[in-house]
Design an enzyme around this catalytic site. Structure first.
Site, PDB file in Angstrom:
ATOM      1  NE  ARG A 188      -3.978  -0.210   1.701  1.00  0.00           N
ATOM      2  CZ  ARG A 188      -5.184   0.548   0.874  1.00  0.00           C
ATOM      3  NH1 ARG A 188      -6.055   1.695   0.988  1.00  0.00           N
ATOM      4  NH2 ARG A 188      -6.495  -0.450   0.286  1.00  0.00           N
ATOM      5  CB  THR A 221      -4.416  -4.647  -1.272  1.00  0.00           C
ATOM      6  OG1 THR A 221      -3.397  -4.487   0.093  1.00  0.00           O
ATOM      7  CG2 THR A 221      -4.330  -2.859  -1.615  1.00  0.00           C
ATOM      8  CD  GLU A 227      -6.992   2.933   6.702  1.00  0.00           C
ATOM      9  OE1 GLU A 227      -7.831   2.124   5.489  1.00  0.00           O
ATOM     10  OE2 GLU A 227      -5.647   2.304   6.312  1.00  0.00           O
TER      11      GLU A 227
END
Lengths: 166, 775
Positions: free
Chosen positions: B311, B457, B727
């Site tokens: 990420r 992901t 986030e």
């Protein structure tokens, strides 16, 4: 060896026999009296989650030895509301949503009650933020907390005399 | 409709009265035992002698479980089975659990845990990123590299080139409620687990694996956490597994909660990074090519480091279209706590890398940083999603370095609006005037953008389930796979359910997350909680409402589409009923009043080996302007003002979203300013309590703090067109670091770049001031 003390907790006088003189007020409240509203955040007087009122003054219960407060009047988060009627500070924290995860909230509320009683913050947000800075909120709901303390301080000033403030 | 209302957190009345229960508040049976781990004092050593005799003999101790008492040794890793519950002959970090004390009280367990007689034979310990890199200590056998275009050629052919490096510190989660678990043995060896976890299914999985039981023998319940921030995605495994093992051994309920110091010594934190960059750009600051070297301190075990580092790579572009980029990511194994998930999951570090590049390039070309950022932005999305049948859609799309088309970019409009509302340019001029007139206190200001990818992901994690019951009296019982950690998920999802039935949210009871009600849940992580669970709940409510509509439509001889649920009433063919009347009628007519819902995020595909595909359903955007002041003689600093404009799509609950944005910014700014993790040269964490590790307090919040929501619906079909908000706002805190860099730059003559490292503690600010002044 037993260590006896008397505490008035949320208005109820209690005789308590301790088997260990080193018990903190926080452990006494949580583990022996099952008043779990007062939280243990760091257990070293740095986060404020365990804030209670001892004879009307806000203190970290994790740093207070129970035995050294023989005869004291203790107010915890459980003793703030009158029946179903929330204390103005509690109501303001709900109305302003001054929380996220809620773990620091009992300490924040008790600290705010103490701060307002100290009469030094008034309606200055900057002084309120300073006066509340001993109570950490990792979610950083500080805007809501400050608004709640301001609103409660105002409410309690205008209704002074009509109800007990703490 | 309940959705979009700014309702407070559902449990607010419980929190303010102290009634809200966390694990440590749950009344336990009188025979409950308490656990503590004995911890390694060395960073890397062979354990030649582990004498637990004195521990066993300590008062109140019921059992001691050492590495030789468990066969096979249970594993606590969330990924590659490399994390045995207890160190087996070799310790890998200072704080590594070596044995379990089971005692009559928490205090007795902790006291006894200090009494073991341990003889260590020290082995070389890798504490820093540089040491691990030099020792070639990698996970995955070596670095992972993704690229687009030809960065080396682009840099070689660029009019201007620069190189630099930024150290980025880790971050302790400091959830106010420490890690905790309570395991209650049931008949036939089954276990009920209460855990402060973001991932109940993972706890169920690890406990069942440890006990050799099928997953159906273990039920995990989570009502709430006192904060998570990623720190409870995998780090609760050890406590739950230890309690389960001890509960089986003793037949008694077992509870474990980490003391704060133990929590900070044992558990993983945000990954510290060093990011080196080599950039080719033109005279106007347009970036032509970048090579990034991302070095991550992963700690002793893999945990979630691999997807975290992925990420970080996936956010190396942030908001900027860079056609030639090479990212080399080193996942370094060190003898420190195993770094883990933390809000943003590597994204913040990757994003800070490119924001640092933009800051550096703007300094180098002497242009206004916001203009340089804009010159590099992706192109703004049009009003409508591209029509696949349209031939013009076949023209070259703008893609990220991992080749995902950017179709929803709004930062041109968003930053323009923020620039105006924050009076950025006027204040920038004011800051310059201040700095010209003041020698000691210097101000700085910066605007930084955020583009954050939403989805796990690991594609298969993007699924969720829900269970909705309507009882005979019309009250609704709601359950889903997400967990509540203060982010307001339960309230948002209850609003979705209430809207589904056209009733008030007070009729919806939100119940504890329970693996017995909704199975196979994904962690509440990646900001995905309300996207996934909101849709699953909506699906369940749609099913139930469909059944009710069909039943009423048949009675009234109308089409089901003509049955309307609104304001607690149901209108059908000229008649009107209360919602509870309809439920009573449906019950008597033997209509099922219970339904499950399921959701799987569409459109995503991802090949992580190649680093190509569409890992994200969509992007969430935002931008912040921070203004700071520093004292150039002491390095002391303050954030004076912050203005934020953030994109939460069509917000499910604006009050809760604003709270997430404000809190995210403060936590992000804390990461880059006051929060410093210090390991000594023997690998011992010296900042293991709030006395030495400083998170932002109420007085640290910016004096002026203006937060607004960008008004715009998600282009993708998310729940009521909202966007994830957990986030993304964290990375708005990057603007505070860039403002500090600006203030430091003002201390010099403009020829030396401040090269400010993170966290920008007073010491680092002072070092940067000296650098620019040539002292």
């Amino acid at each position: 060896m037993s260590h006896d003390l008397t505490l008035t907790i949320n208005g109820t006088r209690q005789q308590i026999a301790l088997d260990d003189p080193r018990v903190t007020l926080l452990d006494l409240l949580r583990e022996r009296l099952h008043l779990t509203g007062t939280k243990k955040g760091c257990d070293r007087g740095q986060c404020g989650a365990c804030t209670v009122l001892i004879d009307g003054r806000r203190q970290n219960a994790c740093l207070a030895l129970a035995l050294s407060h023989d005869g004291a009047e203790i107010t915890t988060i459980e003793g703030l509301a009158e029946g179903d009627t929330l204390h103005p500070v509690q109501a303001a924290f709900v109305a302003e949503d001054g929380m996220q995860c809620g773990y620091c909230t009992p300490g924040q509320v008790m600290s705010a009650v103490g701060l307002i009683a100290e009469g030094r913050a008034g309606t200055d947000p900057e002084r309120i933020r300073e006066g509340m800075s001993g109570n950490l909120c990792r979610c950083a709901a500080y805007s809501g907390i400050t608004r709640a303390v301001l609103a409660a301080a105002e409410e309690m000033t205008t209704t002074k005399g009509e109800r007990k403030t703490a | 409709m309940s959705v979009a209302k700014p309702l407070p957190h559902d449990a607010a009345p419980l929190h303010v009265t102290g009634q809200a229960r966390y694990i440590d508040d749950i009344p336990v049976p009188a025979n409950t035992l308490h656990l503590a781990f004995g911890l390694s004092e060395r960073a890397h050593a062979k354990v030649t002698v582990l004498d637990l005799g004195p521990v066993r003999a300590a008062p109140g101790v019921v059992a001691v479980i050492g590495p030789d008492d468990l066969s096979p040794m249970p594993d606590c890793s969330p990924s590659i089975h490399d994390e045995p519950l207890l160190a087996m002959g070799e310790v890998h970090y200072a704080g590594h659990p070596m044995f379990i004390v089971v005692a009559e009280s928490h205090l007795a367990a902790r006291r006894a845990a200090r009494l073991a007689m341990v003889t260590y034979e020290d082995l070389p310990a890798l504490i820093t990123i540089e040491q691990a890199l030099a020792a070639n200590s990698h996970f995955e056998g070596g670095p992972v590299t993704w690229q687009i275009g030809d960065a080396a050629a682009a840099i070689a052919g660029a009019p201007r080139v620069l190189k630099g490096s930024i150290e980025i510190g880790g971050q302790e989660h400091f959830y106010l409620e420490g890690q905790a678990a309570l395991v209650l043995p049931q008949e036939g060896g089954d276990m009920v687990v209460h855990s402060s976890t973001q991932h109940p299914t993972e706890i169920q999985h690890k406990v069942s694996e440890a006990l050799g039981l099928p997953m159906n023998a273990v039920r995990v319940e989570v009502r709430r956490m006192g904060g998570g921030f990623g720190g409870k995605e995998s780090q609760g495994n050890h406590l739950a597994v230890a309690c389960a093992v001890a509960a089986r051994a003793t037949g008694r309920p077992c509870k474990m909660r980490y003391d704060r110091d133990d929590d900070m010594m044992i558990t993983g934190k945000r990954h510290a990074f060093r990011i080196d960059y080599h950039v080719g750009h033109d005279d106007r600051g347009r970036i032509l090519g970048v090579e990034f070297l991302q070095l991550a301190q992963c700690g002793w075990s893999a945990d979630l480091s691999l997807p975290v580092c992925d990420r970080a790579m996936l956010h190396a572009d942030n908001a900027y279209l860079i056609e030639n980029m090479r990212i080399e990511s080193h996942r370094l194994r060190t003898n420190t706590q195993s770094a883990t998930a933390y809000r943003g999951f590597g994204g913040p570090q990757g994003m800070l890398g490119i924001e640092r590049v933009l800051d550096h390039v703007a300094f180098a070309v002497g242009r206004e940083p916001l203009e340089v950022r804009r010159a590099n932005f992706y192109g703004e999305a049009g009003g409508q999603p591209p029509d696949p049948r349209d031939i013009s859609a076949q023209k070259k799309q703008q893609v990220t370095p991992y080749r995902m088309p950017v179709e929803d970019f709004i930062l041109h409009g968003l930053t323009a609006r923020l620039e105006e509302s924050s009076a950025y340019l006027a204040r920038k001029a004011e800051v310059a005037r201040w700095n010209a007139a003041n020698d000691v206190l210097k101000k700085g200001i910066a605007l930084t953008p955020v583009k954050f990818g939403i989805s796990f992901t690991l594609t298969w994690l993007n699924q969720a389930g829900a269970l909705v019951h309507v009882y005979q009296d019309g009250s609704v019982h709601l359950n889903h796979g997400g967990t509540e950690m203060g982010q307001g998920l339960f309230q948002k999802v209850a609003q979705v359910a209430a809207s589904g039935f056209g009733i008030g949210v007070e009729r919806v009871k939100i119940t504890a997350t329970d693996t017995g009600k909704v199975p196979n849940t994904s962690a509440t992580a990646a900001s995905s909680g309300s996207d996934l669970n909101g849709m699953a709940v909506k699906a369940a409510c749609d099913t139930l409402r469909g059944r009710l509509a069909e039943f009423l439509a048949e009675r009234h001889q109308v089409s089901p589409a003509e049955v309307l649920f609104e304001g607690g009433r149901v209108a059908v063919g000229g008649a009107e009923y209360g919602f509870d009347e309809v439920i009573a009628m449906a019950y008597q007519a033997r209509i099922s009043l219970s339904a499950t819902g399921f959701y799987a995020t569409p459109k995503i595909t991802w090949d992580r080996v190649k680093g190509q595909g569409r890992p994200f359903f969509y992007f969430a955007y935002g931008a912040a302007v921070s203004e700071v002041v520093i004292d150039r003689l002491t390095g002391e600093n303050r954030i004076l003002r912050c203005d934020i404009l953030h994109d939460a799509g069509a917000s499910l609950n604006p009050a809760i979203d604003m709270g997430q944005i404000e809190g995210g910014y403060v936590q992000g700014a804390g990461w880059l300013t006051t929060e410093e993790l210090v390991w000594d040269d023997r690998g011992r964490l010296r900042t293991h309590a709030p006395s030495t590790y400083k998170i932002p307090a109420c007085s640290d919040r910016p004096r002026v703090f203006n937060v607004a929501l960008w008004e715009g619906a998600n282009r993708e079909e998310t729940v009521y067109r909202s966007k994830a908000v957990g986030e993304p706002p964290f990375m708005l805190g990057i603007s505070a670091l860039m403002a500090l860099s600006d203030a430091v730059a003002a201390c010099g003559d403009g020829t030396v770049y401040p090269d400010l490292q993170a966290p920008a503690t007073p010491e680092r600010i002072l070092a940067a001031v000296k650098r620019v002044r040539g002292d």
